[in-house]
Scaffold this motif. Sequence first.
Motif, PDB file in Angstrom:
ATOM      1  N   LEU A   1     -10.030 -11.110  10.972  1.00  0.00           N
ATOM      2  CA  LEU A   1     -10.013 -12.048  12.098  1.00  0.00           C
ATOM      3  C   LEU A   1      -8.966 -11.621  13.118  1.00  0.00           C
ATOM      4  CD1 LEU A   1     -10.607 -15.409  10.273  1.00  0.00           C
ATOM      5  CD2 LEU A   1     -12.098 -14.252  11.896  1.00  0.00           C
ATOM      6  N   ALA A   2      -7.842 -11.113  12.598  1.00  0.00           N
ATOM      7  CA  ALA A   2      -6.800 -10.639  13.504  1.00  0.00           C
ATOM      8  C   ALA A   2      -7.337  -9.478  14.339  1.00  0.00           C
ATOM      9  CB  ALA A   2      -5.570 -10.222  12.710  1.00  0.00           C
ATOM     10  N   LEU A   3      -8.114  -8.609  13.663  1.00  0.00           N
ATOM     11  CA  LEU A   3      -8.644  -7.414  14.325  1.00  0.00           C
ATOM     12  C   LEU A   3      -9.572  -7.786  15.490  1.00  0.00           C
ATOM     13  CD1 LEU A   3      -8.415  -4.385  13.962  1.00  0.00           C
ATOM     14  CD2 LEU A   3     -10.422  -4.436  12.500  1.00  0.00           C
ATOM     15  N   VAL A   4     -10.293  -8.901  15.338  1.00  0.00           N
ATOM     16  CA  VAL A   4     -11.204  -9.332  16.397  1.00  0.00           C
ATOM     17  C   VAL A   4     -10.439  -9.511  17.709  1.00  0.00           C
ATOM     18  CG1 VAL A   4     -12.659 -11.238  17.192  1.00  0.00           C
ATOM     19  CG2 VAL A   4     -12.860 -10.427  14.845  1.00  0.00           C
TER      20      VAL A   4
ATOM     21  N   ILE B   1     -13.514  -5.317  24.016  1.00  0.00           N
ATOM     22  CA  ILE B   1     -14.970  -5.154  23.920  1.00  0.00           C
ATOM     23  C   ILE B   1     -15.640  -6.518  24.021  1.00  0.00           C
ATOM     24  CG2 ILE B   1     -16.863  -4.454  22.416  1.00  0.00           C
ATOM     25  CD1 ILE B   1     -15.049  -2.286  21.286  1.00  0.00           C
ATOM     26  N   LEU B   2     -15.037  -7.506  23.352  1.00  0.00           N
ATOM     27  CA  LEU B   2     -15.585  -8.867  23.405  1.00  0.00           C
ATOM     28  C   LEU B   2     -15.629  -9.388  24.832  1.00  0.00           C
ATOM     29  CD1 LEU B   2     -15.820  -9.121  20.368  1.00  0.00           C
ATOM     30  CD2 LEU B   2     -14.308 -11.085  20.433  1.00  0.00           C
ATOM     31  N   LEU B   3     -14.499  -9.203  25.523  1.00  0.00           N
ATOM     32  CA  LEU B   3     -14.434  -9.698  26.898  1.00  0.00           C
ATOM     33  C   LEU B   3     -15.443  -8.980  27.777  1.00  0.00           C
ATOM     34  CD1 LEU B   3     -10.636 -10.236  27.573  1.00  0.00           C
ATOM     35  CD2 LEU B   3     -12.435 -11.937  27.246  1.00  0.00           C
ATOM     36  N   ASN B   4     -15.532  -7.673  27.564  1.00  0.00           N
ATOM     37  CA  ASN B   4     -16.458  -6.904  28.390  1.00  0.00           C
ATOM     38  C   ASN B   4     -17.907  -7.314  28.129  1.00  0.00           C
ATOM     39  OD1 ASN B   4     -17.011  -4.830  30.319  1.00  0.00           O
ATOM     40  ND2 ASN B   4     -17.828  -3.625  28.617  1.00  0.00           N
ATOM     41  N   SER B   5     -18.222  -7.557  26.854  1.00  0.00           N
ATOM     42  CA  SER B   5     -19.607  -7.946  26.609  1.00  0.00           C
ATOM     43  C   SER B   5     -19.850  -9.359  27.113  1.00  0.00           C
ATOM     44  CB  SER B   5     -20.010  -7.764  25.149  1.00  0.00           C
ATOM     45  OG  SER B   5     -19.218  -8.536  24.320  1.00  0.00           O
ATOM     46  N   ALA B   6     -18.809 -10.194  27.099  1.00  0.00           N
ATOM     47  CA  ALA B   6     -18.964 -11.535  27.668  1.00  0.00           C
ATOM     48  C   ALA B   6     -19.200 -11.415  29.177  1.00  0.00           C
ATOM     49  CB  ALA B   6     -17.738 -12.382  27.394  1.00  0.00           C
TER      50      ALA B   6
ATOM     51  N   LEU C   1     -21.469  -3.914  18.153  1.00  0.00           N
ATOM     52  CA  LEU C   1     -20.365  -3.795  17.197  1.00  0.00           C
ATOM     53  C   LEU C   1     -20.765  -4.330  15.832  1.00  0.00           C
ATOM     54  CD1 LEU C   1     -16.937  -4.827  18.765  1.00  0.00           C
ATOM     55  CD2 LEU C   1     -17.595  -2.637  17.802  1.00  0.00           C
ATOM     56  N   VAL C   2     -21.386  -5.514  15.827  1.00  0.00           N
ATOM     57  CA  VAL C   2     -21.807  -6.099  14.548  1.00  0.00           C
ATOM     58  C   VAL C   2     -22.789  -5.162  13.865  1.00  0.00           C
ATOM     59  CG1 VAL C   2     -22.987  -8.046  13.455  1.00  0.00           C
ATOM     60  CG2 VAL C   2     -21.461  -8.460  15.373  1.00  0.00           C
ATOM     61  N   TYR C   3     -23.742  -4.688  14.647  1.00  0.00           N
ATOM     62  CA  TYR C   3     -24.741  -3.747  14.121  1.00  0.00           C
ATOM     63  C   TYR C   3     -24.048  -2.549  13.482  1.00  0.00           C
ATOM     64  CZ  TYR C   3     -28.087   0.094  14.412  1.00  0.00           C
ATOM     65  OH  TYR C   3     -28.867   1.195  14.129  1.00  0.00           O
ATOM     66  N   ALA C   4     -23.088  -1.997  14.212  1.00  0.00           N
ATOM     67  CA  ALA C   4     -22.409  -0.794  13.725  1.00  0.00           C
ATOM     68  C   ALA C   4     -21.627  -1.087  12.448  1.00  0.00           C
ATOM     69  CB  ALA C   4     -21.484  -0.245  14.805  1.00  0.00           C
TER      70      ALA C   4
ATOM     71  N   ALA D   1     -16.618 -11.049  10.514  1.00  0.00           N
ATOM     72  CA  ALA D   1     -15.656 -11.739  11.373  1.00  0.00           C
ATOM     73  C   ALA D   1     -16.179 -11.792  12.811  1.00  0.00           C
ATOM     74  CB  ALA D   1     -14.300 -11.038  11.323  1.00  0.00           C
ATOM     75  N   LEU D   2     -16.761 -10.681  13.261  1.00  0.00           N
ATOM     76  CA  LEU D   2     -17.332 -10.665  14.616  1.00  0.00           C
ATOM     77  C   LEU D   2     -18.486 -11.655  14.742  1.00  0.00           C
ATOM     78  CD1 LEU D   2     -17.385  -6.817  15.207  1.00  0.00           C
ATOM     79  CD2 LEU D   2     -16.132  -8.466  16.593  1.00  0.00           C
ATOM     80  N   ALA D   3     -19.309 -11.714  13.698  1.00  0.00           N
ATOM     81  CA  ALA D   3     -20.435 -12.648  13.723  1.00  0.00           C
ATOM     82  C   ALA D   3     -19.928 -14.083  13.795  1.00  0.00           C
ATOM     83  CB  ALA D   3     -21.306 -12.451  12.488  1.00  0.00           C
ATOM     84  N   MET D   4     -18.819 -14.335  13.093  1.00  0.00           N
ATOM     85  CA  MET D   4     -18.210 -15.661  13.121  1.00  0.00           C
ATOM     86  C   MET D   4     -17.818 -16.028  14.547  1.00  0.00           C
ATOM     87  SD  MET D   4     -15.574 -16.183  10.018  1.00  0.00           S
ATOM     88  CE  MET D   4     -14.607 -17.559  10.594  1.00  0.00           C
ATOM     89  N   VAL D   5     -17.195 -15.072  15.217  1.00  0.00           N
ATOM     90  CA  VAL D   5     -16.775 -15.324  16.598  1.00  0.00           C
ATOM     91  C   VAL D   5     -17.995 -15.600  17.472  1.00  0.00           C
ATOM     92  CG1 VAL D   5     -15.729 -14.266  18.625  1.00  0.00           C
ATOM     93  CG2 VAL D   5     -14.673 -13.985  16.368  1.00  0.00           C
ATOM     94  N   LEU D   6     -19.043 -14.815  17.245  1.00  0.00           N
ATOM     95  CA  LEU D   6     -20.277 -14.991  18.010  1.00  0.00           C
ATOM     96  C   LEU D   6     -20.816 -16.406  17.823  1.00  0.00           C
ATOM     97  CD1 LEU D   6     -22.091 -13.161  19.716  1.00  0.00           C
ATOM     98  CD2 LEU D   6     -23.414 -12.677  17.684  1.00  0.00           C
TER      99      LEU D   6
END
Lengths: 262, 347, 283
Positions: free
Chosen positions: C51-54, C62-67, C237-240, C253-258
């Motif tokens: 979760l910290a890594l997210v 990456i999250l911000l950019n995809s948002a 990212l999740v896929y990878a 963790a990424l899916a959780m954020v999603l």
Amino acid sequence: MPDSGAGRLVLLILAAVFAFLYVPIAVLVGLSFNASGLPTAWTGFSTRWYAALLQNGEILGAARNTLIVAAASTAIATLLGTALAVGVELRRRRSRGIEALIFAPMIIPDIVLAIALLSFFSLLRIPMGLHTIVMAHVVFNLAFVCAVVRARLKSFDWSIVEASSDLGASLVTTWVRVVLPVIAPAIVAGALLAFTLSVDEFIIAFFTAGAGRASITLPMQVYAMIRFGVTPEINALATLVMGASLVALALAQRLNRRTLGA
Amino acid sequence: MPPFRTLGAAATLVLGLGGSAAAQTLVISNWDGYMAPDAVATFTAQTGIPAELVLHATNEEIMGKLIASGGRGYDVVFVSSPFAEILNTLGLAEPLDHAKIPNLANLYPEARALEHDPGNVFSVPYAWGTTGLCYRADLVPEAPDSWADLLSPDEALRGRTTMLATDRWLLAAGLLARGWSVNETDPDKLAQVRDDLIAAKRTLLAYDDTTFYAKLVSGEAALVQAWDGWCNYAIAESDAVRYVIPKEGSDLWVDTMVILKQSANKEAAHAFVNWMLDADNHRWAAENILYKVPNAPAMAALDAELIEAFPNMGITPAELLSYEQLRDVGEAQRAYSRTVTEIMAAQ
Amino acid sequence: MRDRGSAFLMAPALAWLAGLMVVPCALVLALAFFRRGLYGGIDWTFTLENLALVFDPLYGGILLNSARIAGLVALIAAVAGYAAAFAIVSRPRHWQPVLLFLAVLPFWSNYLIRTYAWIVLLNREGLIVQAARWLGRDGALPQMLYTEGAVIAGLVYAYLPFVILACYAPLSRLPRDLAEASRDLGGSGFTTFRRITLPLTLPGLAVGAVFVFVLSVGNFVTPALLGGGQFQMVGTLVYAQFLTAGDWPFGAALAMVLMAVMMLLLVAQTWVAERGTGGRRDA
């Protein structure tokens, strides 16, 4: 609205949106009949890519798998989803929990459901294959069937059921004679919708498929073709798949004009 | 995780899925077009063993599936040597029974003593070669001869180059350009390579592991990072395509066949590996895929015209061995993955 | 009696959803709190690292950019979709179902095939370049495929029908005399739109936009096929993490954020919807 400036603007917007939506599709359909198969030059009308398609064992196998998955998941989902819809509408009190549970499969991002099922099957050591894709597809299909059937049930007058049983009809007779005829078009529309969704679904199938060609569906095959280099057959395939979706959707639309929103 | 397993067994029984999943058909996973199209059918016809071919796009993809399934569902997989090493470390690779693979004798001595698996304990080399530059002589201002020609291309080539996207080969281009080991794990050097590759990204058309040769043939790309054999696909379709190993060198990659420990068809799997190593079959493979195979009689029997048409088919085992082989970097793989993610995320 | 029958009817479907949606999703949530094995797989030690890594600069970026990309897609789709729905509604009644059907039709054809169509259109030797060449404007076009623009176009294309559908329903229910009344009272066309039409139809637009955002941000196919592997979205990212990097806990963790972002947006959208009905009361 009179044919004023605003009217012309409306027409312009419509033309632009429909061009945006249909030019790419038209291009594929056109290319599928191009003898050279390449987008670079029109070398004459030909159906050779359709012929090639019908001889491509891999694509046919994938198409067969897709039909199996769609048919099986639609059958299960129609049964479960219809029962669910009737059950929910029959209840006197609404339960927020149940509503959320039914709504969730329609809004949960595909990728999340896909990895959840992959982890689930993998950690439980459940071998993956067509059956796991079917199990996964039922999840969202039953939610859609349920939604379509419920929309029809909203206007259903439950006192008819009570009247029917008051008149001495058995429960089964009541259901078959009274309720089923009312919701039948919605069930068929829901099933068609589920079938279409399943045929086109890629992400969840991709993650829950097993090893081997035995569980490659058409969308997975298309993805592989795009990634590994495209053969012109893909245009013919695209045209056929879109034609089939068109027929299914038009059918569903006729059966259930109201519930599908149009 | 015993509770999971019990649950799984119960679920499997309930769902009636037990047992029969391991069909008698031999399941082989390979890259697309990395075998003669008729190879599997011929194998079945000659041995009576039913077999089917599944495709994977990259090593990472098949590894992901194998790890997810605990190595179930496949009998023989084709993976590059660092990944064969990982399968072995994870206990997913079956130790090979050499008595069942007499055709191992056909391999070059060099191919029997490769660094990643001396003595072919768990993997058999299937094809080997170099990674270099594949280009359209008619579209580049001058013939490239250095990794720098790819990483900081001529103005005319901006937006017309592609690089491989998988961790190891993408980083290899950057590492080789600086004259470092392709298995380098020093964080400072990796950071340097990351910056180089981010700069290079701004000049790229795309990252591409699977269709770069098609982009070259169509003229979409003019210069691509390529495995030598895959460059041959482009050479076959266009006279103007050339392959060059940059002056800084290349890696030696070795694609191998590995039998899975969970395979229910180990006899058949060994039979397949042995069949493939047959001089005729392996030569037939080489002629189809246009990659060098490490099989001495097979290479000796290759048509001379083929080597003339595709010069990189003639690279000798001795020259190949002069390049460093990609190895599993163990714990440093995390740093590799992160470095690549950083490159991919850069704008 | 009715409730017992109801429970009996609902049970199989709810059990299916519980077993194949709730439990797997809970499992993924749980995975996010364990360490990854070196080569993939899971090391069953509790950790908050994932979760910290997210939120570390790299992945957070990456999250911000995809948002940002998904936000642009949602914005473009919302404007174009709303305009299209508005245009459909202002056509004669008997035409509307046909137009709506045509607008939604592409949505039901295979997603991958529709994405592939853009490769055919946009690539360097593709149809748009061919057309430009034919018009004698050779070389005037910049690189189109494998750009952020291509990814955005592909995503808008994929999800536009969704917005049209979501906006059509409230727009078609809008009483015409309301707009006329506003005009009679001296409201300009734009005032009418801003004060009456938009507030009443905003909930539909919000539903459409939220869904487009969520679908885009979780998409991995379009960035892969139209982005030339150069764009990372949360979905990519999740896929990878699951299929190539073998880092399931981080992927989880990424899916959780999603999921969390999606829930937040849904709450926001409900809020907009409630404000919308409030507006109706005022009007």
